[in-house]
Design an enzyme around this catalytic site. Structure first.
Site, PDB file in Angstrom:
ATOM      1  N   ASP A 214       0.840  -1.198   0.000  1.00 13.38           N
ATOM      2  CA  ASP A 214       0.000   0.000   0.000  1.00 13.38           C
ATOM      3  C   ASP A 214       0.877   1.251   0.000  1.00 13.38           C
ATOM      4  OD1 ASP A 214       0.618  -0.897   2.787  1.00 13.38           O
ATOM      5  OD2 ASP A 214      -0.335   0.994   3.308  1.00 13.38           O
ATOM      6  N   HIS A 527       1.734  -8.865  -4.279  1.00 13.47           N
ATOM      7  CA  HIS A 527       0.700  -7.877  -3.962  1.00 13.47           C
ATOM      8  C   HIS A 527       1.415  -6.578  -3.612  1.00 13.47           C
ATOM      9  CE1 HIS A 527      -3.244  -6.425  -2.634  1.00 13.47           C
ATOM     10  NE2 HIS A 527      -2.566  -5.789  -1.692  1.00 13.47           N
ATOM     11  N   ASP A 573       0.830 -17.356  -5.524  1.00 13.37           N
ATOM     12  CA  ASP A 573       1.572 -16.324  -6.244  1.00 13.37           C
ATOM     13  C   ASP A 573       0.630 -15.603  -7.200  1.00 13.37           C
ATOM     14  OD1 ASP A 573       3.426 -14.707  -7.410  1.00 13.37           O
ATOM     15  OD2 ASP A 573       4.522 -16.296  -8.457  1.00 13.37           O
ATOM     16  N   GLU A 582       2.035 -10.450  -0.361  1.00 11.50           N
ATOM     17  CA  GLU A 582       2.361  -9.031  -0.253  1.00 11.50           C
ATOM     18  C   GLU A 582       3.850  -8.879   0.020  1.00 11.50           C
ATOM     19  OE1 GLU A 582       0.560  -4.929   1.706  1.00 11.50           O
ATOM     20  OE2 GLU A 582       0.124  -6.842   2.666  1.00 11.50           O
TER      21      GLU A 582
END
Length: 603
Positions: A214, A527, A573, A582
């Site tokens: 993020d 991710h 994956d 992530e």
């Protein structure tokens, strides 16, 4: 001879791993929308990208390779064969052979395996392992510089996660991108408001690293991440002097590792309220961004609530940085003193506010990093301040005698204090209990060594270790084992730490090297918002994926199912898998430390 052929996408990932550290001219043929990265034949795609947890697993080992003097093991399925051979790839000749260890079951994978030990093979070269009844292993190398490129890429991954930075093609190659999140206009959230800074006050808080997949920045997680980089330099400075990561600061008089750490340290300094010394817990949007590039994410940004955990993590890191950067006073005038003053100010705030637990405001939906147990943060901060100031009152405040050692994590940082005390033990004052300091690390390391020696896989990981970010658990265990080796020189500790690196580089239950761009079957779809939005086939190199964990909190959000629920095989994956795939700065940081330590310490 069965010889593994990586897919074009995997080949591009390897090319990128080298190219982003140097010349970008290597990137031809591996670009945005490049057909060569997506038009692999069905046979090759099936070989390289089939789900390893459901495919028949063959020989598994560290796909990157080994140092000449390192311990070297491979996993072999339980088959009738009793011997193995190591084949020189160039000549096709056997150069080493031995007996397989008896088959045994590793419970986290519910799998019976035999191990091959070829540690006595020290000659540089490219090899494969051969066992009757099993396909030959992937080729691997033995080389004096086996982990140099890995270490460089694992550090440069932090550069690729820089906040408030334009990534230029001369440094980032095809991953160049416009500046995102300048963070020069950040609002004080209601939860962080004070008389001097009421709600809505605008502050500037640029730089720092995006925390994970993020685009937000969190002091608590920055704490352990930045410390681990500083510790790597403090423990092995010669290794990092002269290392050129091809970042904007390369070529100045400061090692690139410290230049990268400074990018985050300078952000952390902006998160301290100058009026009282308290530290904001995080800088964030109100909600997570979508799958967009940084410059396309334009939501309002906030600093949110001060917390005791943030203040203590901040104090510990700034105290550490003050002593590490002291030798660079000419290049960074006043920085060391500024950091030490900031550390002591944050400590004083925490002393006056010893139980301010972060509580997520109702309108904030991003990562929490909540922590209700703060004894470990108090110990860590007091230990670092004691080392930095030589003030005995900090050692007394640490309550060392009642503090145990545990594998480091963002929520349990006590062993970071033990690591620093052990490293500096010769310079400590008489109040420090030398026997206690050594004993805490050795006791924990002995427990890990015992698990390792009894493991069918030859690893320290157990079923309960397969949590969110399990790969960082393995590497954190490796860090503790390395401290024991540095203290007493007992070879088992170094070998057990080597196994932690082997594990994340392919000697695992899903036959995957979890570091992007390294290994013939490595993580391809992390991710990570820039990776999901940049339109580039190969992943940014140097990021380690979180790794297997059976809770699968993301399974309702993924169109693709996990191939297994078995703890050590619960890995997907796929970009959608934030629970197993992530990336995060606190997972990359121990990879930096362990890869450097093994490169330096292995003889």
């Amino acid at each position: 001879m069965a010889f593994f052929t990586p897919s074009p996408k995997a080949l591009c990932a390897v090319v990128f791993a080298a190219a982003t550290l140097g010349s970008v001219s290597l990137l031809s043929g591996c670009s945005k929308g490049d057909s060569t990265a997506s038009s692999a034949s069905a046979s090759i795609a099936a070989t390289s990208n089939s789900s390893p947890a459901v495919a028949a697993l063959g020989i598994r080992l560290n796909q990157l390779g080994f140092l000449p003097g390192s311990a070297k093991w491979a996993l072999v399925p339980a088959v009738a064969a009793s011997r193995f051979s190591v084949i020189d790839v160039a000549s096709g000749e056997e150069v080493y052979g031995g007996d397989l260890m008896p088959a045994a079951t590793w419970e986290p994978a519910e799998e019976s395996v035999q191990r091959a030990d070829f540690s006595q093979l020290t000659r540089a070269g490219e090899y494969q392992l051969r066992v009757a009844g099993v396909a030959d292993s992937r080729p691997f190398k033995i080389a004096e510089d086996a982990y140099v490129a890995l270490n460089a890429a694992s550090i440069k991954a932090f550069y690729f996660n820089r906040n408030s930075a334009e990534l230029l093609a001369e440094h980032a190659g095809i991953y160049a991108r416009p500046l995102g999140h300048p963070d020069t206009h950040v609002l004080v959230h209601a939860s962080a408001a004070s008389a001097e800074r009421p709600e809505g006050t605008v502050i500037a808080s640029p730089k720092g690293w995006y925390d994970a997949g993020d685009y937000n920045k969190y002091i608590v997680n920055s704490g352990i991440s930045t410390y681990s980089l500083l510790a790597a330099y403090e423990h092995f400075p010669e290794f990092f002097v002269g290392q050129n990561l091809n970042i904007p600061e390369s070529g100045d008089a400061i090692p690139d590792l410290l230049n990268e750490a400074l990018w985050n340290l300078e952000w952390m300094l902006t998160m301290q309220d100058p009026h009282d010394g308290g530290v904001y817990h995080k800088l964030t949007n109100k909600r997570f961004d979508g799958v967009v590039m940084p410059h396309e994410a334009t939501s309002e940004r906030y600093v949110v609530q001060k917390s005791t955990a943030a203040a203590l993590d901040f104090a510990a890191v700034m105290a550490t940085a003050s002593r590490v950067l002291a030798k660079y006073e000419e290049q960074l005038p006043g920085m060391s003193a500024r950091m030490l003053a900031a550390a002591e100010s944050a400590w004083q705030w925490a002393q006056a506010n010893p139980a301010v637990i972060y509580q997520q405001p109702e309108d904030i939906k991003t990562g929490e990093y909540g922590d209700r147990q703060l004894d470990d943060e108090f110990f860590w901060a007091a230990s670092e301040l004691y080392i930095a100031t030589r003030n005995d009152s900090y050692y007394a405040a640490s309550k060392a005698a009642s503090t145990s050692a545990t594998v480091p994590s963002w929520g349990d940082v006590r062993s970071l204090g033990w690591i620093s005390l052990a490293h500096h033990r010769a310079q400590l004052s008489e109040v420090a209990d030398q026997e206690l300091i050594v004993g805490r690390i050795e006791t924990l390391a002995k427990q890990l060594r015992s698990v390792w020696s009894g493991s069918a896989y030859g690893v320290t990981m157990q079923t309960e270790d397969f949590i969110w970010g399990s790969n960082s658990v393995a590497l954190g265990q490796g860090m503790i084992l390395l401290q024991a080796y540095r203290l007493n020189g007992e070879r088992d500790y170094l070998d057990a730490a080597q196994s932690a690196l082997d594990y994340v580089l392919g000697r695992n239950a899903v036959d995957t090297a979890f570091v992007t761009g390294f290994g013939q079957q490595s993580t391809l779809h992390p991710h990570h918002r820039p990776s999901g939005a940049d339109g580039i086939e190969a992943p940014i190199p140097g990021f380690i994926a979180g790794g297997p964990q059976p809770r699968q909190q993301d399974k309702d959000d993924c169109s693709e199912a996990y191939p297994s629920a078995i703890p050590a095989k619960s890995y997907l994956d796929h970009y959608c898998s934030y629970a197993s795939n992530e990336i995060a700065i606190n997972w990359n940081a121990p990879l930096v430390y362990v890869s450097a330590a093994l490169q330096v310490l292995t003889q």
